[in-house]
Design an enzyme around this catalytic site. Structure first.
Site, PDB file in Angstrom:
ATOM      1  N   GLU A   1      35.796  41.182  41.915  1.00 51.84           N
ATOM      2  CA  GLU A   1      34.291  41.383  42.250  1.00 51.84           C
ATOM      3  C   GLU A   1      34.415  41.508  43.619  1.00 51.84           C
ATOM      4  O   GLU A   1      33.200  41.052  44.114  1.00 51.84           O
ATOM      5  CB  GLU A   1      33.655  40.312  41.486  1.00 51.84           C
ATOM      6  CG  GLU A   1      33.978  38.938  41.186  1.00 51.84           C
ATOM      7  CD  GLU A   1      33.101  38.258  40.384  1.00 51.84           C
ATOM      8  OE1 GLU A   1      31.786  37.989  40.673  1.00 51.84           O
ATOM      9  OE2 GLU A   1      33.586  37.593  39.505  1.00 51.84           O
TER      10      GLU A   1
ATOM     11  N   CYS B   1      33.556  37.890  36.584  1.00 55.13           N
ATOM     12  CA  CYS B   1      34.818  36.968  36.377  1.00 55.13           C
ATOM     13  C   CYS B   1      35.571  37.275  35.039  1.00 55.13           C
ATOM     14  O   CYS B   1      36.782  37.213  35.004  1.00 55.13           O
ATOM     15  CB  CYS B   1      34.692  35.468  36.572  1.00 55.13           C
ATOM     16  SG  CYS B   1      33.889  34.973  37.874  1.00 55.13           S
TER      17      CYS B   1
ATOM     18  N   HIS C   1      37.415  29.743  31.626  1.00 57.75           N
ATOM     19  CA  HIS C   1      36.974  30.157  33.116  1.00 57.75           C
ATOM     20  C   HIS C   1      36.447  29.099  33.699  1.00 57.75           C
ATOM     21  O   HIS C   1      35.530  28.297  33.486  1.00 57.75           O
ATOM     22  CB  HIS C   1      35.885  31.233  33.007  1.00 57.75           C
ATOM     23  CG  HIS C   1      35.462  31.459  34.310  1.00 57.75           C
ATOM     24  ND1 HIS C   1      35.986  31.831  35.605  1.00 57.75           N
ATOM     25  CD2 HIS C   1      33.990  31.302  34.993  1.00 57.75           C
ATOM     26  CE1 HIS C   1      35.235  32.104  36.648  1.00 57.75           C
ATOM     27  NE2 HIS C   1      34.195  31.782  36.225  1.00 57.75           N
TER      28      HIS C   1
END
Ligand code: CAA
Length: 445
Positions: free
Chosen positions: A83, A120, A244
């Site tokens: 990203e 993500c 995550h």
């Protein structure tokens, strides 16, 4: 059916280290424990002047290919998840392939290259793409190279600034993998959310508090969907649950909610009845508010039980070790959590072969995905070759003033002329600009 999954992993961190308690907190006028205890972070990694998402990704991929004895012709696709891309058209995977081709006689001309975007979670989506390509029988015996690479920077003085980080995780996806095979079952939780986004801008617009709530809500949906796909979620059936990890404190919030959900109606809930009672059931309450209050009370009590604490120490804590030292790597973060757990298991001499991992990915905007993995026989040898902890220890510490300068170096709106703080050796480096504004790279011996 042949197992497909991760056959090898390599990790590269940005070479600079900002200590949050010693450098960042005093400069912000904050109590250091806000970072070390509240967020669960000790330090952040930053790229030096000559590092970026391409160099970190290419350096990780190059070491992985060398270690596995691969030539470019052995790779059928290169998917980069990021990203932090600097080009809206030409994918980062072409830059990385260009770097790697400097080191081999062959080329990647017959490899399918692309770039995956969904905050993500795109690293996990890229693994999925490679899995599906192999399972569809289109790989012609070749492996897929997936590289999750990010320089996770926030605007100066944004609350997210403390969670910054930079690094890359390169993963080889193949048949009969050495590290972990993916389950077919997977669950999704996905909704149109505006919690974290970068509309034509380098640094994110973030509603931090809301992003935490969205993470929890989408994870819950993904867990339910995973169960409805036939996935087993009993917490004792997993060696580790890599999440995550934007910061470890986020995972501790998510883990207790996931645990509560997963033990509902199981032997674990029964074992805890005497200590904290049974979980509240919606049908026993007149309204949502009273039910939610009871659920919160039960969750708080659950978090304090030895049962939960032991599970957390065994299954979650080992996955957070690397993240605490390097910060958020966005697309690479959940994959670093997997590495962290596996490194711990190798160090402790655990026998993981055949054991399961429950992998929980998340991307703002927002989507969560949950799947299981089965650890494969070759895991110990593969994980033994990952030198990330040495690289983390070898980073060059920077002062707050150096951090300010390095943030400017990587800010595309700033013109800077800073000397590197480290000396490159046997690695790809950023080497200036080409005639069409492209970034150029070279290998330094
Ligand atoms: N001692 C111990 N703990 C302390 C403390 C002290 N002196 N001071 C504060 N704390 C605790 C707080 O109580 C809080 O913990 P709880 O949430 O458990 O209450 C924690 O430290 C953080 O403190 P604040 O909430 O006051 O911190 P903040 O508001 O400045 O920033 C944040 C927190 C909003 C998450 C911010 O870091 C942020 O915006 N981060 C970026 C967005 C993000 O990472 N979101 C996560 C979900 S989205 C996602 O996962 C995608 C992604 O990668 C970005």
């Amino acid at each position: 059916m042949t197992e497909v999954g991760i056959d090898g992993i390599e990790v590269r961190t940005g070479k600079l280290k900002l200590d949050l308690a010693e450098e960042f907190a005093p400069a912000q006028g904050d109590d250091p424990e806000k970072y070390t205890k509240g967020l669960g972070l000790n330090a952040s990694s930053f790229p030096d002047v000559y590092e970026d998402i391409v160099t970190m990704g290419a350096n990780a991929a190059y070491r992985l290919m060398e270690r596995k004895g691969l030539e470019p012709e052995d790779i059928g696709r290169i998917d980069v998840a990021t990203e932090s891309a600097f080009d809206h058209s030409k994918p980062v995977s072409t830059y990385i392939a260009g770097c790697l081709e400097q080191r081999y006689p062959g080329t990647f001309h017959h490899a399918n290259k692309g770039e995956r975007k969904f905050a993500c979670i795109s690293g996990t989506q890229a693994l999925d793409d490679a899995f599906n390509w192999i399972r569809a029988g289109r790989n012609r015996g070749r492996a897929g190279l997936v590289i999750a690479t990010d320089t996770a920077l926030y605007e100066r003085d944004d609350p997210g600034e403390a969670t910054q980080g930079a690094g890359a995780v390169a993963m080889l996806v193949d048949e009969d993998p050495d590290v972990a095979a993916f389950s077919v079952e997977q669950g999704y939780g996905s909704a149109d959310e505006t919690d974290f986004l970068k509309p034509d801008q380098q640094f994110p617009s973030v509603d931090g508090k809301r992003s935490v709530q969205v993470y929890l809500a989408r994870m819950r949906e993904a867990l339910e969907d995973f169960e409805s796909a036939g996935g087993d979620t009993h917490p004792d059936n997993f060696a580790f649950a890599p999440f995550h990890t934007p910061f470890p404190g986020m995972v501790s919030k998510a883990a207790v909610l996931g645990y509560r959900h997963a033990i509902r109606g199981t032997d674990v809930e029964e074992e805890l009845v005497e200590e904290i009672g049974r979980q509240p059931r919606r049908e026993a309450f007149d309204d949502d508010e009273a039910y939610l209050e009871a659920v919160t009370e039960y969750t708080d009590a659950l978090a304090e039980t030895d049962h939960y604490r032991d599970w957390y120490a065994r299954t979650i804590e080992p996955t957070l070790t690397v993240s605490r030292e390097v910060g958020n790597w966005y697309t690479g973060s959940v994959h670093l959590a997997r590495v962290s757990g596996l490194l711990y298991a190798a160090e402790e001499g655990m026998d993981l072969t055949g054991k399961r991992l429950l992998v929980a990915s998340y991307g703002s905007g927002a989507q969560a995905e949950i799947h299981a993995e089965t650890v494969q026989e070759g895991w110990r040898e593969e994980v033994g070759a990952i030198d990330i902890m040495d690289r983390v220890a070898d980073r060059t510490p920077i002062t707050f003033e150096e951090y300010e300068a390095i943030h400017d170096v990587h800010n595309r709106d700033e013109e800077t002329d800073m000397e590197p703080l480290t000396t490159p050796e046997e690695e790809f480096v950023f080497d200036g600009w080409g005639r069409m504004g492209e970034r150029k790279y070279t290998y330094v011996e």
